[in-house]
Scaffold this motif. Sequence first.
Motif, PDB file in Angstrom:
ATOM      1  N   HIS A   1       0.978  -1.036  -0.139  1.00  0.00           N
ATOM      2  CA  HIS A   1       0.196   0.042  -0.253  1.00  0.00           C
ATOM      3  C   HIS A   1       0.927   1.153  -0.076  1.00  0.00           C
ATOM      4  O   HIS A   1       0.521   1.927  -1.077  1.00  0.00           O
ATOM      5  CB  HIS A   1      -1.002   0.636   0.961  1.00  0.00           C
ATOM      6  N   PHE A   2       2.122   0.946   0.581  1.00  0.00           N
ATOM      7  CA  PHE A   2       2.908   2.375   0.886  1.00  0.00           C
ATOM      8  C   PHE A   2       3.666   2.966  -0.242  1.00  0.00           C
ATOM      9  O   PHE A   2       4.612   4.007  -0.260  1.00  0.00           O
ATOM     10  CB  PHE A   2       3.073   2.205   2.381  1.00  0.00           C
ATOM     11  N   GLU A   3       3.541   1.614  -0.614  1.00  0.00           N
ATOM     12  CA  GLU A   3       4.434   1.318  -2.245  1.00  0.00           C
ATOM     13  C   GLU A   3       4.034   2.828  -2.941  1.00  0.00           C
ATOM     14  O   GLU A   3       4.902   3.534  -3.778  1.00  0.00           O
ATOM     15  CB  GLU A   3       5.144   0.730  -2.845  1.00  0.00           C
ATOM     16  N   HIS A   4       2.669   3.207  -2.529  1.00  0.00           N
ATOM     17  CA  HIS A   4       2.157   3.934  -3.616  1.00  0.00           C
ATOM     18  C   HIS A   4       1.549   5.489  -2.633  1.00  0.00           C
ATOM     19  O   HIS A   4       0.837   6.203  -3.284  1.00  0.00           O
ATOM     20  CB  HIS A   4       1.205   2.721  -4.507  1.00  0.00           C
ATOM     21  N   HIS A   5       1.541   5.421  -1.394  1.00  0.00           N
ATOM     22  CA  HIS A   5       0.589   6.124  -1.232  1.00  0.00           C
ATOM     23  C   HIS A   5       1.960   6.244   0.073  1.00  0.00           C
ATOM     24  O   HIS A   5       1.489   6.402   1.101  1.00  0.00           O
ATOM     25  CB  HIS A   5      -0.451   5.493  -0.608  1.00  0.00           C
ATOM     26  N   ALA A   6       2.894   7.069  -0.136  1.00  0.00           N
ATOM     27  CA  ALA A   6       4.054   7.637   0.660  1.00  0.00           C
ATOM     28  C   ALA A   6       4.332   9.256   0.647  1.00  0.00           C
ATOM     29  O   ALA A   6       5.638   9.433  -0.235  1.00  0.00           O
ATOM     30  CB  ALA A   6       5.330   6.642   0.464  1.00  0.00           C
ATOM     31  N   GLY A   7       3.067   9.891   0.593  1.00  0.00           N
ATOM     32  CA  GLY A   7       3.525  11.463   0.770  1.00  0.00           C
ATOM     33  C   GLY A   7       3.929  11.921   2.148  1.00  0.00           C
ATOM     34  O   GLY A   7       4.452  13.071   1.289  1.00  0.00           O
ATOM     35  N   ASP A   8       4.397  11.774   2.996  1.00  0.00           N
ATOM     36  CA  ASP A   8       5.154  12.142   4.171  1.00  0.00           C
ATOM     37  C   ASP A   8       6.217  11.668   4.359  1.00  0.00           C
ATOM     38  O   ASP A   8       5.815  10.259   4.447  1.00  0.00           O
ATOM     39  CB  ASP A   8       3.854  13.303   4.525  1.00  0.00           C
ATOM     40  N   ALA A   9       6.300  12.457   5.802  1.00  0.00           N
ATOM     41  CA  ALA A   9       7.306  11.588   6.981  1.00  0.00           C
ATOM     42  C   ALA A   9       6.890  10.146   7.011  1.00  0.00           C
ATOM     43  O   ALA A   9       7.696   9.661   6.959  1.00  0.00           O
ATOM     44  CB  ALA A   9       7.892  12.321   7.355  1.00  0.00           C
ATOM     45  N   ASP A  10       5.970  10.122   8.056  1.00  0.00           N
ATOM     46  CA  ASP A  10       4.861   9.094   8.648  1.00  0.00           C
ATOM     47  C   ASP A  10       4.831   7.849   7.663  1.00  0.00           C
ATOM     48  O   ASP A  10       4.923   6.885   7.549  1.00  0.00           O
ATOM     49  CB  ASP A  10       4.070   9.798   9.085  1.00  0.00           C
ATOM     50  N   THR A  11       4.070   8.659   6.179  1.00  0.00           N
ATOM     51  CA  THR A  11       4.146   6.989   5.541  1.00  0.00           C
ATOM     52  C   THR A  11       5.497   6.518   4.646  1.00  0.00           C
ATOM     53  O   THR A  11       5.321   5.120   4.367  1.00  0.00           O
ATOM     54  CB  THR A  11       2.785   7.260   4.104  1.00  0.00           C
ATOM     55  N   ARG A  12       6.185   7.441   4.625  1.00  0.00           N
ATOM     56  CA  ARG A  12       7.222   6.593   4.055  1.00  0.00           C
ATOM     57  C   ARG A  12       8.321   5.909   5.062  1.00  0.00           C
ATOM     58  O   ARG A  12       8.813   5.583   4.758  1.00  0.00           O
ATOM     59  CB  ARG A  12       8.794   8.152   3.690  1.00  0.00           C
ATOM     60  N   THR A  13       7.863   6.342   6.225  1.00  0.00           N
ATOM     61  CA  THR A  13       8.165   5.810   7.500  1.00  0.00           C
ATOM     62  C   THR A  13       8.422   3.873   7.862  1.00  0.00           C
ATOM     63  O   THR A  13       8.582   2.988   7.311  1.00  0.00           O
ATOM     64  CB  THR A  13       8.259   6.354   9.434  1.00  0.00           C
ATOM     65  N   TYR A  14       6.356   4.598   7.043  1.00  0.00           N
ATOM     66  CA  TYR A  14       5.503   3.113   7.387  1.00  0.00           C
ATOM     67  C   TYR A  14       5.665   2.434   6.280  1.00  0.00           C
ATOM     68  O   TYR A  14       5.650   0.735   6.265  1.00  0.00           O
ATOM     69  CB  TYR A  14       3.886   3.124   6.909  1.00  0.00           C
ATOM     70  N   ARG A  15       6.261   2.757   4.759  1.00  0.00           N
ATOM     71  CA  ARG A  15       6.937   2.297   3.624  1.00  0.00           C
ATOM     72  C   ARG A  15       7.847   1.638   3.606  1.00  0.00           C
ATOM     73  O   ARG A  15       7.953   0.403   3.290  1.00  0.00           O
ATOM     74  CB  ARG A  15       7.341   3.125   2.794  1.00  0.00           C
ATOM     75  N   ASP A  16       9.137   1.795   4.226  1.00  0.00           N
ATOM     76  CA  ASP A  16      10.324   1.621   4.872  1.00  0.00           C
ATOM     77  C   ASP A  16      10.391  -0.091   5.988  1.00  0.00           C
ATOM     78  O   ASP A  16      11.373  -0.433   5.439  1.00  0.00           O
ATOM     79  CB  ASP A  16      11.358   3.085   4.801  1.00  0.00           C
ATOM     80  N   ARG A  17       9.646   0.556   7.237  1.00  0.00           N
ATOM     81  CA  ARG A  17       9.605  -0.992   7.842  1.00  0.00           C
ATOM     82  C   ARG A  17       8.947  -1.317   7.463  1.00  0.00           C
ATOM     83  O   ARG A  17       9.689  -3.167   7.332  1.00  0.00           O
ATOM     84  CB  ARG A  17       8.432  -0.690   8.967  1.00  0.00           C
ATOM     85  N   ARG A  18       7.538  -1.830   6.378  1.00  0.00           N
ATOM     86  CA  ARG A  18       6.972  -2.428   5.907  1.00  0.00           C
ATOM     87  C   ARG A  18       8.296  -3.576   4.788  1.00  0.00           C
ATOM     88  O   ARG A  18       8.790  -4.425   4.579  1.00  0.00           O
ATOM     89  CB  ARG A  18       6.127  -2.956   5.039  1.00  0.00           C
ATOM     90  N   ARG A  19       9.325  -2.462   3.642  1.00  0.00           N
ATOM     91  CA  ARG A  19      10.443  -3.222   3.106  1.00  0.00           C
ATOM     92  C   ARG A  19      11.347  -3.801   3.979  1.00  0.00           C
ATOM     93  O   ARG A  19      11.623  -4.900   3.285  1.00  0.00           O
ATOM     94  CB  ARG A  19      10.748  -1.952   2.329  1.00  0.00           C
ATOM     95  N   ILE A  20      11.505  -2.923   5.163  1.00  0.00           N
ATOM     96  CA  ILE A  20      12.516  -4.101   5.700  1.00  0.00           C
ATOM     97  C   ILE A  20      11.758  -5.861   6.389  1.00  0.00           C
ATOM     98  O   ILE A  20      12.475  -6.588   6.304  1.00  0.00           O
ATOM     99  CB  ILE A  20      12.735  -3.019   7.282  1.00  0.00           C
ATOM    100  N   LEU A  21      10.981  -5.343   7.126  1.00  0.00           N
ATOM    101  CA  LEU A  21       9.715  -6.654   6.864  1.00  0.00           C
ATOM    102  C   LEU A  21       9.863  -7.633   6.360  1.00  0.00           C
ATOM    103  O   LEU A  21      10.640  -9.088   5.891  1.00  0.00           O
ATOM    104  CB  LEU A  21       8.702  -6.448   7.946  1.00  0.00           C
TER     105      LEU A  21
END
Length: 253
Positions: free
Chosen positions: A176-196
Amino acid sequence: MNVTDSTLRPIDPIAEPPWETIAAIPIVDEGGALHPVSLAAPMLRTLPLYHALGVPGAVPECWAREAVYRRLLEVARHLPDGLGLVVLDAWRPYVVQRHLYDTLLEMVETRYADLDESDRRAMTRAFVSPPSERVDRPSPHLTGGAVDVALCDADGLLLDMGSAFDEARAASHTVHFEHHAGDADTRTYRDRRRILYHAMVDAGFANLPSEWWHYSYGDQMWAWYRGESCALFGPSGPDSLEARWRRSLGQDA
């Protein structure tokens, strides 16, 4: 937290699982007991969330096949500094699967009464598999091969992944956040999901695309995503005192 470029590489689109095809994959159960994941502490943390939430029949331990147990340890050892792996659920009794499915389906039917029944069941299945004890097509968590996991910080506090565990909404989809990462918080969610995601997949797991937390090794879904000819695990369960007595009496007969 030391994060490398490879750890934060994007998550490629994940195909939706063709459930009928998956259910037809043969299971060659290699046997093996379930092991309590809490034995791996402090390397792995466990939080049996369904038991904590009072779900009827939920058990106060996370049980998994040995191959799953060892791969979870591999993931934990390779996470970036300052991050830990938390197991929220693993083997799941049939009665719990039945409760989860029926409860969510009832809510979906109430909320989306205008949809066809098949559509409502598909919406429910995206987050909870239909309960099944069948030897040839068991519910994934009944095999001891499926696990629900999350990341925590060095103090053991769960990290915000952009949606809560078992939250039935679009934001729970892994990419989801690969396509909805428009601010610092959503980029953080995206990166954490990538790590996991990359840590789990690199250790041999497969991800259910509608749930960032759900991974499996050895069940039929895993076999389809990993291109295996058969699944390794059928229905299972923790050993019991009664089962041990039955075995010993049979041996003594």
